[in-house]
Design a protein around this motif. Structure first.
Motif, PDB file in Angstrom:
ATOM      1  N   GLU A 133       0.809  -1.224   0.000  1.00  0.00           N
ATOM      2  CA  GLU A 133       0.000   0.000   0.000  1.00  0.00           C
ATOM      3  C   GLU A 133       0.840   1.270   0.000  1.00  0.00           C
ATOM      4  N   ARG A 134       1.874   1.289   0.870  1.00  0.00           N
ATOM      5  CA  ARG A 134       2.719   2.489   0.938  1.00  0.00           C
ATOM      6  C   ARG A 134       4.187   2.103   0.875  1.00  0.00           C
ATOM      7  N   PRO A 135       4.604   1.464  -0.220  1.00  0.00           N
ATOM      8  CA  PRO A 135       6.001   1.026  -0.283  1.00  0.00           C
ATOM      9  C   PRO A 135       6.941   2.207  -0.466  1.00  0.00           C
ATOM     10  N   VAL A 136       8.060   2.171   0.262  1.00  0.00           N
ATOM     11  CA  VAL A 136       9.115   3.183   0.111  1.00  0.00           C
ATOM     12  C   VAL A 136      10.419   2.453  -0.178  1.00  0.00           C
ATOM     13  N   VAL A 137      11.325   3.108  -0.914  1.00  0.00           N
ATOM     14  CA  VAL A 137      12.611   2.505  -1.255  1.00  0.00           C
ATOM     15  C   VAL A 137      13.617   2.895  -0.184  1.00  0.00           C
ATOM     16  N   VAL A 138      14.257   1.899   0.449  1.00  0.00           N
ATOM     17  CA  VAL A 138      15.173   2.211   1.550  1.00  0.00           C
ATOM     18  C   VAL A 138      16.643   2.188   1.138  1.00  0.00           C
ATOM     19  N   GLN A 139      17.005   1.355   0.159  1.00  0.00           N
ATOM     20  CA  GLN A 139      18.408   1.332  -0.267  1.00  0.00           C
ATOM     21  C   GLN A 139      18.523   0.626  -1.608  1.00  0.00           C
ATOM     22  N   SER A 140      19.651   0.844  -2.267  1.00  0.00           N
ATOM     23  CA  SER A 140      19.933   0.135  -3.512  1.00  0.00           C
ATOM     24  C   SER A 140      21.432  -0.137  -3.593  1.00  0.00           C
ATOM     25  N   MET A 141      21.791  -1.147  -4.364  1.00  0.00           N
ATOM     26  CA  MET A 141      23.202  -1.517  -4.522  1.00  0.00           C
ATOM     27  C   MET A 141      23.421  -2.084  -5.912  1.00  0.00           C
ATOM     28  N   TYR A 142      24.577  -1.768  -6.475  1.00  0.00           N
ATOM     29  CA  TYR A 142      25.025  -2.445  -7.687  1.00  0.00           C
ATOM     30  C   TYR A 142      26.106  -3.411  -7.239  1.00  0.00           C
ATOM     31  N   ILE A 143      25.915  -4.699  -7.516  1.00  0.00           N
ATOM     32  CA  ILE A 143      26.844  -5.731  -7.044  1.00  0.00           C
ATOM     33  C   ILE A 143      27.565  -6.344  -8.240  1.00  0.00           C
ATOM     34  N   PHE A 144      28.892  -6.427  -8.146  1.00  0.00           N
ATOM     35  CA  PHE A 144      29.703  -6.823  -9.301  1.00  0.00           C
ATOM     36  C   PHE A 144      30.018  -8.309  -9.355  1.00  0.00           C
ATOM     37  N   LYS A 145      30.288  -8.916  -8.201  1.00  0.00           N
ATOM     38  CA  LYS A 145      30.669 -10.332  -8.156  1.00  0.00           C
ATOM     39  C   LYS A 145      31.742 -10.593  -9.217  1.00  0.00           C
ATOM     40  N   LEU A 162      18.139  -4.649   7.978  1.00  0.00           N
ATOM     41  CA  LEU A 162      17.048  -3.692   7.743  1.00  0.00           C
ATOM     42  C   LEU A 162      15.874  -4.138   8.602  1.00  0.00           C
ATOM     43  N   HIS A 163      15.902  -3.721   9.863  1.00  0.00           N
ATOM     44  CA  HIS A 163      14.937  -4.248  10.831  1.00  0.00           C
ATOM     45  C   HIS A 163      13.692  -3.366  10.907  1.00  0.00           C
ATOM     46  N   THR A 164      12.530  -4.011  10.938  1.00  0.00           N
ATOM     47  CA  THR A 164      11.265  -3.274  11.081  1.00  0.00           C
ATOM     48  C   THR A 164      10.435  -3.904  12.184  1.00  0.00           C
ATOM     49  N   GLU A 165       9.532  -3.103  12.729  1.00  0.00           N
ATOM     50  CA  GLU A 165       8.481  -3.602  13.617  1.00  0.00           C
ATOM     51  C   GLU A 165       7.166  -3.327  12.920  1.00  0.00           C
ATOM     52  N   PRO A 166       6.328  -4.332  12.650  1.00  0.00           N
ATOM     53  CA  PRO A 166       6.639  -5.749  12.772  1.00  0.00           C
ATOM     54  C   PRO A 166       7.591  -6.186  11.661  1.00  0.00           C
ATOM     55  N   LEU A 167       8.079  -7.432  11.777  1.00  0.00           N
ATOM     56  CA  LEU A 167       8.874  -8.005  10.687  1.00  0.00           C
ATOM     57  C   LEU A 167       7.955  -8.268   9.482  1.00  0.00           C
ATOM     58  N   GLY A 168       8.561  -8.695   8.387  1.00  0.00           N
ATOM     59  CA  GLY A 168       7.752  -9.040   7.218  1.00  0.00           C
ATOM     60  C   GLY A 168       7.420  -7.854   6.337  1.00  0.00           C
ATOM     61  N   ARG A 169       8.090  -6.718   6.567  1.00  0.00           N
ATOM     62  CA  ARG A 169       7.769  -5.520   5.787  1.00  0.00           C
ATOM     63  C   ARG A 169       8.873  -5.144   4.804  1.00  0.00           C
ATOM     64  N   ILE A 170       9.933  -5.961   4.742  1.00  0.00           N
ATOM     65  CA  ILE A 170      11.048  -5.663   3.819  1.00  0.00           C
ATOM     66  C   ILE A 170      11.011  -6.648   2.662  1.00  0.00           C
ATOM     67  N   THR A 270       4.109   0.495   9.922  1.00  0.00           N
ATOM     68  CA  THR A 270       5.431  -0.099  10.137  1.00  0.00           C
ATOM     69  C   THR A 270       6.346   0.928  10.775  1.00  0.00           C
ATOM     70  N   SER A 271       7.173   0.508  11.718  1.00  0.00           N
ATOM     71  CA  SER A 271       8.203   1.428  12.194  1.00  0.00           C
ATOM     72  C   SER A 271       9.578   0.888  11.834  1.00  0.00           C
ATOM     73  N   TRP A 272      10.409   1.800  11.343  1.00  0.00           N
ATOM     74  CA  TRP A 272      11.784   1.511  10.940  1.00  0.00           C
ATOM     75  C   TRP A 272      12.652   1.636  12.176  1.00  0.00           C
ATOM     76  N   SER A 273      13.496   0.631  12.455  1.00  0.00           N
ATOM     77  CA  SER A 273      14.285   0.660  13.681  1.00  0.00           C
ATOM     78  C   SER A 273      15.294   1.804  13.686  1.00  0.00           C
TER      79      SER A 273
END
Length: 291
Positions: A133-145, A162-170, A270-273
């Motif tokens: 319903e209200r998704p927000v972008v928290v981080q991004s990464m380019y990974i090379f391997k 990336l801890h949230t209360e409750p869990l299950g929101r990431i 959701t609360s972000w820790s």
């Protein structure tokens, strides 16, 4: 884009991951790869910022924790390097474009190419199909391997970091920009491992301690036989539940395994820790996925 069915969404809820082949086009993948080459070409690495990226816990604490560079990378575009690519003076032993482990953590906000991919209509549509319903972008990464030296990523759950209360929101969106194979370090998952919470958290340490972050709890010893490999072709997307256990092996092949990944949080109720290493800033509050 492949149309996502209710059956696939149900499978995601059961397994904690979902493979969507050919979600992005080859052109979109090449656009991201070309853009990252431009970013690397302009990269200036201050010697004190030559933080080697590591996933082993002690090294994680040492390399990242003592480093403000990592802790303040949430709203910037910063560079992290593989182990063994710098000499004791901090100079590169191999070409810099071959030495990078990842670039993070705000490509989605500050780079036009990655911003466009992150907020593309097909990603937004997928979010709506998943009921966000209200998704927000928290981080991004380019990974090379990188070939030969792309380090292993030990078994972990994204919610550890990336801890949230409750869990299950990431929710992680992992995009293969090249074919990811068993040889070059594809992702491995334990199906159904997203239902028993988390066993470890990385938190900001009290000020005055030698590291900036510390781990609370410990990662259990996972049974290797429970992991299944998820090879995926270029343009494919893997959806990753925040609590599913996953890993990748060392890349001992001669081909790289580039990927672009970003994490979304359902912000509704959701609360972000406040203890998470990554915090929204006045310059960059977490942007809405939906535009």
């Amino acid at each position: 884009m492949a149309f996502v069915t209710q059956h696939q969404i149900q499978k995601f809820r059961e397994d904690g991951f979902l493979v969507l082949e050919h979600f992005f086009t080859a052109e979109e993948c090449d656009g991201m790869r070309n853009q990252i080459q431009r970013i690397i070409a302009e990269m200036e690495v201050p010697p004190h910022c030559r933080t080697e990226f590591s996933t082993k816990e002690e090294e994680q604490l040492q390399a990242q924790g003592s480093s403000d560079y990592f802790l303040t990378s949430g709203d910037k575009i910063r560079f992290f390097f593989e182990k063994g690519v710098l000499d004791e003076r901090g100079d590169f032993l191999i070409p810099k474009e071959k030495s990078i482990s990842k670039i993070g953590h705000a490509l989605h906000a500050y780079d036009p190419v990655f911003k466009q991919i992150t907020h593309s209509s097909k990603v937004q549509e997928l979010g709506r199909k998943l009921g966000l319903e209200r998704p927000v972008v928290v981080q991004s990464m380019y990974i090379f391997k990188q070939p030969g030296i792309g380090g292993e990523v030990t078994p972990h759950q994204d919610a550890t970091f990336l801890h949230t209360e409750p869990l299950g929101r990431i929710l992680g969106f992992w995009i293969a920009l090249e074919d990811a194979t068993r040889e070059n370090g594809c992702l491995w998952f334990i199906p159904g491992s997203h239902t028993s919470g988390i066993s470890r958290r990385m938190v900001r340490a009290a000020s005055g301690t030698s590291t900036c972050v510390e781990f609370v709890g410990s990662e259990p010893a996972y049974d290797n036989s429970q992991f299944i490999p998820l090879p995926i072709s270029k343009g494919g997307l893997i959806l990753i539940h925040g609590e599913v256990v996953h890993k990748s092996e060392l890349n001992s092949s001669e081909s790289s395994r580039h990927a672009f990944t970003f994490h979304v949080m359902e912000a509704k109720d959701t609360s972000w820790s406040k203890e998470n290493w990554l915090q929204p800033t006045p310059e960059l509050p977490f942007p809405s996925l939906y535009t």
